[in-house]
Enzyme design. Structure first.
Site, PDB file in Angstrom:
ATOM      1  N   GLU A 194      35.748  43.238  45.656  1.00 31.28           N
ATOM      2  CA  GLU A 194      36.829  44.043  46.241  1.00 31.28           C
ATOM      3  C   GLU A 194      36.313  45.429  46.556  1.00 31.28           C
ATOM      4  O   GLU A 194      35.619  46.043  45.746  1.00 31.28           O
ATOM      5  CB  GLU A 194      37.976  44.236  45.236  1.00 31.28           C
ATOM      6  CG  GLU A 194      38.930  43.102  45.065  1.00 31.28           C
ATOM      7  CD  GLU A 194      40.071  43.489  44.114  1.00 31.28           C
ATOM      8  OE1 GLU A 194      40.434  44.676  44.037  1.00 31.28           O
ATOM      9  OE2 GLU A 194      40.571  42.594  43.429  1.00 31.28           O
ATOM     10  N   GLU A 216      40.392  41.191  37.280  1.00 27.11           N
ATOM     11  CA  GLU A 216      40.172  42.508  36.658  1.00 27.11           C
ATOM     12  C   GLU A 216      40.716  42.572  35.234  1.00 27.11           C
ATOM     13  O   GLU A 216      41.612  43.372  34.925  1.00 27.11           O
ATOM     14  CB  GLU A 216      40.793  43.611  37.504  1.00 27.11           C
ATOM     15  CG  GLU A 216      40.084  43.817  38.814  1.00 27.11           C
ATOM     16  CD  GLU A 216      40.539  45.074  39.554  1.00 27.11           C
ATOM     17  OE1 GLU A 216      41.621  45.578  39.246  1.00 27.11           O
ATOM     18  OE2 GLU A 216      39.793  45.525  40.432  1.00 27.11           O
TER      19      GLU A 216
HETATM   20  C1  GAL Z   1      42.269  46.184  42.309  1.00 25.57           C
HETATM   21  C2  GAL Z   1      43.046  44.895  42.110  1.00 25.57           C
HETATM   22  C3  GAL Z   1      43.735  44.461  43.378  1.00 25.57           C
HETATM   23  C4  GAL Z   1      44.430  45.620  44.007  1.00 25.57           C
HETATM   24  C5  GAL Z   1      43.434  46.707  44.271  1.00 25.57           C
HETATM   25  C6  GAL Z   1      44.004  47.927  44.931  1.00 25.57           C
HETATM   26  O1  GAL Z   1      42.118  46.882  41.122  1.00 25.57           O
HETATM   27  O2  GAL Z   1      42.224  43.852  41.678  1.00 25.57           O
HETATM   28  O3  GAL Z   1      44.636  43.434  43.066  1.00 25.57           O
HETATM   29  O4  GAL Z   1      45.426  46.065  43.153  1.00 25.57           O
HETATM   30  O5  GAL Z   1      42.902  47.127  43.060  1.00 25.57           O
HETATM   31  O6  GAL Z   1      43.032  48.922  45.108  1.00 25.57           O
END
Ligand code: GAL
Length: 649
Positions: free
Chosen positions: A302, A146
């Site tokens: 994710e 990210e």
């Molecule tokens: C994303 C990040 C992850 C975790 C997640 C939590 O932005 O890549 O590492 O922090 O959010 O929602």
């Protein structure tokens, strides 16, 4: 490479004792996990001291996953530098616009232009690539994590120096920079590049050109970090695809300029389960990802299996919702559904973030849904590689986003909200949309929508005009074509190079009246010609040179009748094509859209409100996002769907 859909999540076993790993892989198998993302925040574990590497644990983990048939999306671990590095090189820590140097103890504490950061990151990546570049479990490389999530703008001296180099490359001479930035204004002229700085905190409005170029530079500076890592991976692990996880509508990074550099697009997406618009918002982000890759399959890298830990209110996903959001991504082109994270954490700032395997263990709703989703995705393996076919495109452009939301601008508009408002109407009609730039190839579309396309270059407007002349329907919304790519105003009436093809120009702006001090609301705009409703938002004074007026503002109006009798919607036909101009955001935007779609011959799919129908390849996904059951007819067939349930036909 796997022939299955990716299913799994971020896996952080370094946060757990070794015996937990064995139960993890056993449960992953039960859940149908095919891919795990490993090592995202492991730098301190991989390199505990400067130049001293410890790969034993990762060797063990890679082999363990491999022996259980789980593929690895291996991160380069450069997203959270170790403490020793920050202590040794404090100049690598980011600096805010107010001059505050950020501290160590969370993550992403590096400034992208830091030579110490880049040097150490490159060394780590070289070690990882040499060691694991041909490991049998390796499915893909996951560079960093990210980029720009927390720190997308850095105001340190090192960034200022890099900004000057970037500017010199772009403009060649300081005279050209002065001309582009309009520094004749407020005595801002620069005598040499070494006088130019970053737009840190200032007494009042910074120079708009400087701000926009700093936005572009900052996106490019992070891209340089990515490319430096990618080059090493290409050299040492040439056959393994490389990605970095995007973040949907992240303002800090122009993903159009990044997308050509990833082997496949991947995205992190966290719609708020409590937001009634979470389904259309998710759909919009998914369509952006498919579009960034030119229609190629992408990976949802994710999403949360249920609640996150970072909102004011961390609503859980209701039963079935996670499946719906996952199938929505598959329907809109994803070849993989990954979550953050596999096992809910026990310590650290994200302990209260959901995991596929919750704190409560296997006997939990979320784990049962994890297993069910794994089974369903396994049965969908043959959607891999298939594509979606959109006949409508909508312009989404970071330059317009950045410029429209500067402090010095005509209107206080939220760019993504404007886009999402238009998109929602397309979504509710089940019309699939690609996102494009003003200069994209538009030849495969029947209709193009351009909401708030504030920045429009001569090339962009020529492309849009050619689209209309070639028979396309173009709908342009208020606050478009106001400035060129240097943020110089288009003279002779706004709309720039679109004036001819639209047959109108804009003389004045009429932002919504703020209401009185005592709280009396401002009157809404009334519109005739668009059915029910008016508008309570931005409007413009349109001058017609050669167009039909399809709807008008009618009195009484705010602004003392300035808009009274003026066009709200116009159309200029050009052969089979037409250029439509919409001077406000009417309550009944749907009526405008219906007219444009009809002219374009685009027909959506009729379904009850809250039911999403998407076609990918030869499959049709029907998703009922409602908390109630629905009945509908699809291709002559009656269908019934329980609350928050889906059908794949
Ligand atoms: C994303 C990040 C992850 C975790 C997640 C939590 O932005 O890549 O590492 O922090 O959010 O929602």
């Amino acid at each position: 490479m796997t022939d299955k859909l990716w299913y799994g999540g971020d896996y952080n076993p370094e946060q757990w004792p070794r015996e937990v790993w064995d139960s993890d892989v056993r449960l992953m198998q039960r859940a149908g996990v095919t891919v795990a993302t490993v090592g995202v925040f492991s730098w301190a574990r991989l390199e505990p001291r400067d130049g001293e590497f410890d790969f034993a644990w990762l060797d063990d983990l890679m082999d363990l996953l491999d022996s259980h048939g789980i593929r690895v999306d291996l991160a380069t671990a450069t997203a959270s530098p170790p403490v020793w590095l920050a202590r040794k090189h404090p100049e690598m820590l980011p600096v805010t616009a107010d001059g505050v140097r950020l501290g160590v103890g969370s993550r992403q504490h590096y400034n992208p232009s830091s030579s110490a950061y880049r040097r150490h990151a490159a060394r780590l990546v070289r070690e990882l690539a040499a060691r694991y570049g041909t490991h049998p479990a390796l499915e893909a490389w996951h560079i960093n994590n990210e980029y720009g999530c927390h720190v997308s703008r850095d105001y340190s001296e090192e960034s200022a120096a890099a900004f000057r180099v970037w500017l010199e490359r772009r403009y060649g001479t300081v005279e050209a920079l002065n001309a582009a930035w309009g520094t004749a204004f407020w005595s801002q002229a620069y005598g040499a590049f070494d006088q130019v700085g970053v737009p840190a905190a200032m007494p009042t409005y910074p120079n708009p050109g400087q701000l926009l170029d700093f936005d572009r530079f900052s996106s490019d500076a992070l891209l340089e970090c990515y490319l430096a890592e990618k080059e090493i991976l290409r050299e040492l692990s040439p056959d393994v695809p490389v990605t970095t996880n995007f973040m949907g509508f992240l303002k800090g990074i122009d993903y159009w300029s990044w997308a050509p550099h990833v082997d496949f697009v991947s995205d992190d997406c966290y719609p708020d389960p409590a937001d009634p618009d979470s389904a259309p918002f998710g759909a919009l982000a998914r369509d952006l990802m498919r579009s960034l890759g030119g229609g190629a399959p992408w990976i949802l890298m994710e999403q949360s299996p249920s609640a996150v830990n970072w909102r004011a209110v961390n609503a859980p996903k209701s039963p079935g919702m996670h499946r719906l959001h996952s199938l929505q991504a598959v329907a809109r082109g994803a070849d993989g559904i990954m979550q953050f994270q596999w096992r809910a954490g026990r310590a650290g700032a994200e302990s209260f973030h959901a995991g596929m395997l919750p704190h409560g263990g296997e006997d939990t709703r979320v784990f049962r849904e994890t297993v069910q989703l794994g089974e369903e995705l396994a049965s969908l393996a043959d959607v891999r590689g298939t594509r979606c076919d959109a006949r409508v495109a909508m312009i989404m452009d970071w330059d317009s986003w950045w410029a429209l939301e500067q402090e010095a601008r005509p209107a206080s508009l939220d760019y993504v909200r404007v886009l999402a408002g238009w998109y929602r109407e397309l979504w509710s009609r089940n019309v699939l949309v690609d996102l494009v730039r003003p200069t994209s190839d538009l030849s495969s579309y029947a209709a193009v929508l351009a909401p708030a396309t504030f920045v429009l270059s001569a090339e962009g407007s020529a492309n849009l005009a050619a689209f209309v002349e070639g028979g396309g329907q173009l709908l342009v919304g208020y606050q478009s074509g106001i400035v060129d790519e240097r943020l110089h105003v288009h003279l002779g009436g706004y709309l720039g190079g679109l004036r001819d093809v639209l047959g109108v120009w804009i003389e004045e702006f009429a932002p919504p009246a703020p209401g009185s001090l005592s709280g009396t609301p401002a009157p809404a705009l009334r519109i005739s010609g668009l059915g029910e409703g008016g508008a309570s938002t931005f409007a413009e004074v349109v001058r017609v040179s050669d167009a039909e007026v399809l709807a008008t503002f009618t009195g009484p109006q705010p602004h003392g009748g300035l808009l009274d009798g003026r066009p709200a919607l116009t159309r200029r036909r050009s052969g089979a094509g037409a250029g439509w101009y919409l001077a406000t955001q009417p309550d009944n935007f749907g009526a405008v859209l219906d007219a444009v779609l009809e002219a374009a011959g685009v027909v959506g799919v009729e379904a009850p409100a809250g039911v999403e129908v998407v076609r990918r390849g030869d499959r049709t996904f029907v998703l009922n996002h409602n908390d109630h059951a629905v009945e509908l007819t699809l291709a002559g067939e009656p269908l019934a769907l329980p609350a928050r349930d889906a059908l794949i036909i």
